[in-house]
Write an enzyme that holds these catalytic residues in place. Structure first.
Site, short mmCIF file in Angstrom:
data_model
loop_
_atom_site.label_atom_id
_atom_site.label_comp_id
_atom_site.label_asym_id
_atom_site.label_seq_id
_atom_site.Cartn_x
_atom_site.Cartn_y
_atom_site.Cartn_z
CG HIS A 132 -1.62 1.27 1.50
ND1 HIS A 132 -2.93 1.51 1.14
CD2 HIS A 132 -1.19 2.41 2.11
CE1 HIS A 132 -3.27 2.73 1.52
NE2 HIS A 132 -2.23 3.30 2.10
CD GLU A 133 2.05 3.43 3.70
OE1 GLU A 133 2.27 4.53 3.14
OE2 GLU A 133 1.05 3.24 4.43
CG HIS A 136 0.37 6.28 -0.63
ND1 HIS A 136 -0.72 6.97 -1.08
CD2 HIS A 136 0.00 5.71 0.55
CE1 HIS A 136 -1.72 6.82 -0.21
NE2 HIS A 136 -1.31 6.05 0.77
CD GLU A 203 -4.62 6.61 2.70
OE1 GLU A 203 -4.41 5.39 2.91
OE2 GLU A 203 -3.71 7.45 2.62
#
Length: 281
Positions: A132-133, A136, A203
């Site tokens: 997930h990070e 980003h 998100e």
């Protein structure tokens, strides 16, 4: 990529305009010009230094393959899957399970995880979080979150400064005390609304991108469920001291609820989990 640069430009313009409004209320045209110059300078400073500032706020320590092979090798494997340069890896000594990414571009990115999340999640779940990070980073929106965190903090500081050091009359009293109070209350709120408008959509996109990088949407869904269950009951002192950075985390680290939830920079965990479970089907 163009969309995120447009968002970044709009964010910077909005923040500078907010500086101008505050300056105008405090010192008329001269105050507005000074505040606009200060806001522009802060944007330049934030572009080059905001990631270092945020990592310093959380006392994050950089690790490598020798000092933290478990986390470092996991990030390296996922970065390879995503086609990204290897980011710097940091650990934050906080019991609350959480993580974030920062940096101005993929070539200068960093990912950070708390000791709490390393202890609480399984390897599969942690892999989903780090993916997930890295999403980003891949989406090039880490600059948006890092700059908005830095600038929101500057606006809050300027608003507080306005209450005590605003324009003065000949007797040394505030020339417009009501304006100073309104600025102190509304300026941080406006900065938070700018952050919120950008952060919630980010998100969802990072959840989707992270699930694609890891190839396991349910891993991130399980991780989010577990983090949500525990994070609220474990305070994070650094986040409480710097609430403007909360939107950078994978889960809202602040203990506030009720009205504060209306201005949360994170979408509801249940909705995020539902979307990930839908992806797995």
């Amino acid at each position: 990529m163009f969309g995120n640069w447009l968002k970044t430009s709009l964010l910077m313009a909005g923040i500078v305009a907010l500086f101008g409004v505050i300056g105008s209320l405090l010192g008329g045209v001269q105050g507005m010009l000074l505040a606009l110059a200060f806001g522009g300078a802060m944007n330049v400073f934030a572009y080059w230094n905001s990631d270092k500032m945020v990592l310093r706020m959380y006392n994050a320590r950089e690790v490598d393959e020798a000092s933290s092979p478990y986390l470092f090798n996991m990030v390296r494997e996922l970065a390879g899957r995503a086609g990204l340069p290897m980011p710097r890896v940091y650990i934050i000594d906080e019991a609350q399970p959480n993580a974030f990414a920062t940096g101005r571009n993929p070539e200068n990115a960093a990912v950070a995880a708390t000791t709490g999340i390393l202890q609480m999640l399984s390897q599969r779940e942690l892999r989903g979080v780090m993916a997930h990070e890295l999403a980003h980073v891949q989406h090039r929106d880490i600059l948006i979150s890092t700059i908005s965190a830095t600038m929101a903090g500057a606006i809050s500081a300027l608003a507080n400064f306005a209450v005590f050091f605003g324009g003065r009359d000949s007797e040394g009293r505030p020339a417009n005390p009501l304006a100073g109070i309104l600025v102190a209350l509304l300026a941080p709120l406006a900065a938070s609304l700018i952050q919120m408008a950008i952060s919630r959509s980010r998100e969802f996109e990072a959840d989707r991108g992270g699930a694609e990088i890891s190839g396991d949407p349910l891993a991130l869904a399980d991780a989010l469920t577990k983090i949500d269950a525990y994070a609220r009951g474990i305070p994070m002192e650094a986040a409480e001291a710097h609430p403007e950075t909360a939107q950078m985390m994978i889960m809202n680290p602040l203990s506030g609820s009720g009205l504060a939830g209306l201005f949360s920079t994170h979408p509801a965990t249940a909705e995020r989990v539902a979307r990930l479970r839908q992806m797995s089907r």
